[in-house]
Scaffold this motif. Structure first.
Motif, PDB file in Angstrom:
ATOM      1  N   ARG A 162       0.817  -1.217   0.000  1.00 15.44           N
ATOM      2  CA  ARG A 162       0.000   0.000   0.000  1.00 15.44           C
ATOM      3  C   ARG A 162       0.852   1.268   0.000  1.00 15.44           C
ATOM      4  N   GLU A 163       1.955   1.243   0.760  1.00 14.68           N
ATOM      5  CA  GLU A 163       2.780   2.453   0.864  1.00 14.68           C
ATOM      6  C   GLU A 163       3.509   2.790  -0.434  1.00 14.68           C
ATOM      7  N   SER A 381       4.189  13.705   1.130  1.00 13.02           N
ATOM      8  CA  SER A 381       4.087  12.428   1.827  1.00 13.02           C
ATOM      9  C   SER A 381       5.187  12.337   2.850  1.00 13.02           C
ATOM     10  N   GLN A 383       6.979   9.723   3.339  1.00 10.81           N
ATOM     11  CA  GLN A 383       7.899   8.643   2.975  1.00 10.81           C
ATOM     12  C   GLN A 383       9.158   9.190   2.341  1.00 10.81           C
TER      13      GLN A 383
END
Length: 409
Positions: A162-163, A381, A383
């Protein structure tokens, strides 16, 4: 640079002094009727042609002089007297010839060449650009129904984590972008690809036949990107800017210029992008993406691996442009069935190349040795980039009638 061209005929005079010829008549019937004049007196003198048998020079454009080798002949020597008008034309031609070294296409006297752009800088541009409208139109996976959907769910490759979905969707969105002449980053990408492939430091015009020299089909590279969008350029940018893959890119480009095995380098690169995007959409790369926790880097490597596979096949089997359709089909089928093997082959190839030093006795490109800066956290994001840097490979939403077709697009 050719030697300076002395277009002023002279003879050796008394006491070692040279005297200029002054033409009296036009050249007729291939013979010169000129006689040297000194202090108003006509001095008889026999003149022999020293232009390796070439015809008497006339007023010619610089291109004609170059093509016929006349400038080289003149630079090597020769003292045949010429009419005054011809001397003027030859002088102009000489000045043009000497000025060729300083010609800079698409540049003005007070401008500077467009700076090279790294892959990561170009990727950052797209990360910070609103691509919302493009994201609405992407199709990142193959739509399956009925038994095919059940079979894929039970026995197919794992789904992408998902990430990583946002990174995957960004790639598809870039693949929907068109070349925008008003965007500085777009133009820098084009200029960088051209300069790195041919080894030039000078800019080139936005339109022109020079794009055909690096394998586009016409004078505008944008017309070849209908199937892959801007991702086709991003792939090539990565190929020529990564210090490990640049030598391979230039080897492939060299083969593309072969007298009999030639092929359009950039158009073939776009086809490698098309294959890579299709493998991504079929989720055949999901396992590797999950393992490395990145999409961009895996896709870039797979694009290079696909081009490497085509290059080795094309070179060893002596393929020509007539074989392109069959070769592309073979490469595509192999890539879809063996994505892991493709990536492994690239890894081994680059490892052996590193161990062997610069290929073909060439010295490493100092500009290519400068790594792209790390991207850090992605815009919008939490990330951060995985590994040493973010890599990019393109994927785009192909029209249904183009999917799976192995042909030059």
């Amino acid at each position: 640079m050719e030697e300076d061209i002395d277009v002023t005929p002279h003879t050796e005079g008394l006491n070692g002094l040279s005297h200029e010829f002054k033409p009296l008549e036009e050249i007729t019937n291939g013979h010169s009727n000129h006689k040297p004049v000194m202090n108003g007196l006509i001095i008889s003198h026999n003149v022999k042609e020293q232009t390796n048998g070439s015809a008497p020079l006339r007023s010619l454009p610089i291109s004609a002089l170059k093509q016929n080798g006349l400038l080289q002949t003149l630079a090597a020597g020769g003292d045949q007297p010429q009419p005054a008008e011809e001397n003027v034309e030859l002088e102009k031609a000489r000045e043009e010839w000497e000025a060729l070294e300083n010609v800079q296409p698409a540049l003005t006297e007070d401008s500077n060449p467009t700076p090279i752009i790294s892959f990561n800088e170009a990727l950052q541009y797209f990360q910070t650009t609103d691509l919302g409208d493009l994201l609405k139109n992407i199709q990142p996976t193959i739509r399956r129904t009925g038994l095919a959907a059940i079979t894929h769910f039970l026995f197919g490759p794992p789904r992408l984590h998902r990430e990583l979905l946002e990174e995957r969707d960004l790639v598809f969105a870039i693949a929907q972008c068109h070349v925008d002449n008003s965007q500085t980053v777009h133009m820098r990408v084009l200029q960088t690809i051209y300069k790195r492939l041919i080894g030039s430091r000078l800019d080139c015009p936005r339109f022109g036949a020079h794009w055909e020299n690096i394998g586009f089909q016409g004078t505008d590279p944008a017309t070849d990107l209908r199937g892959t969008g801007f991702l086709g350029l991003m792939h090539t940018l990565y190929f020529v800017m990564d210090p490990e893959t640049l030598p391979l890119a230039r080897d492939i480009y060299k083969l593309s210029q072969h007298p009999t095995q030639n092929f359009p380098f950039s158009v073939m690169s776009i086809n490698m992008t098309r294959i890579a995007l299709q493998v991504l959409r079929e989720e055949a790369l999901s396992k590797e993406c999950n393992r490395r926790q990145q999409v961009v880097g895996v896709l870039n490597d797979f694009y290079v691996a696909t081009y490497l596979h085509l290059y080795q096949l094309w070179k060893t089997q002596q393929k020509t442009i007539v074989d392109s359709g069959f070769v592309l089909k073979e490469v595509e089928l192999f890539a879809k069935k063996n994505p892991k093997q493709m990536l492994r082959r690239l890894e081994v190839f680059l490892k052996e190349r590193r161990a062997g030093g610069a290929p073909g006795g060439t010295s490493p490109d100092p500009q290519a040795q400068q790594p792209s800066p790390s991207l850090g956290a992605r815009a919008g994001s939490g990330q951060g980039s995985k590994g040493k840097e973010m890599h990019f490979t393109g994927v785009c939403d192909l029209p249904p009638d183009m999917e799976g077709e192995a042909r030059l697009i």
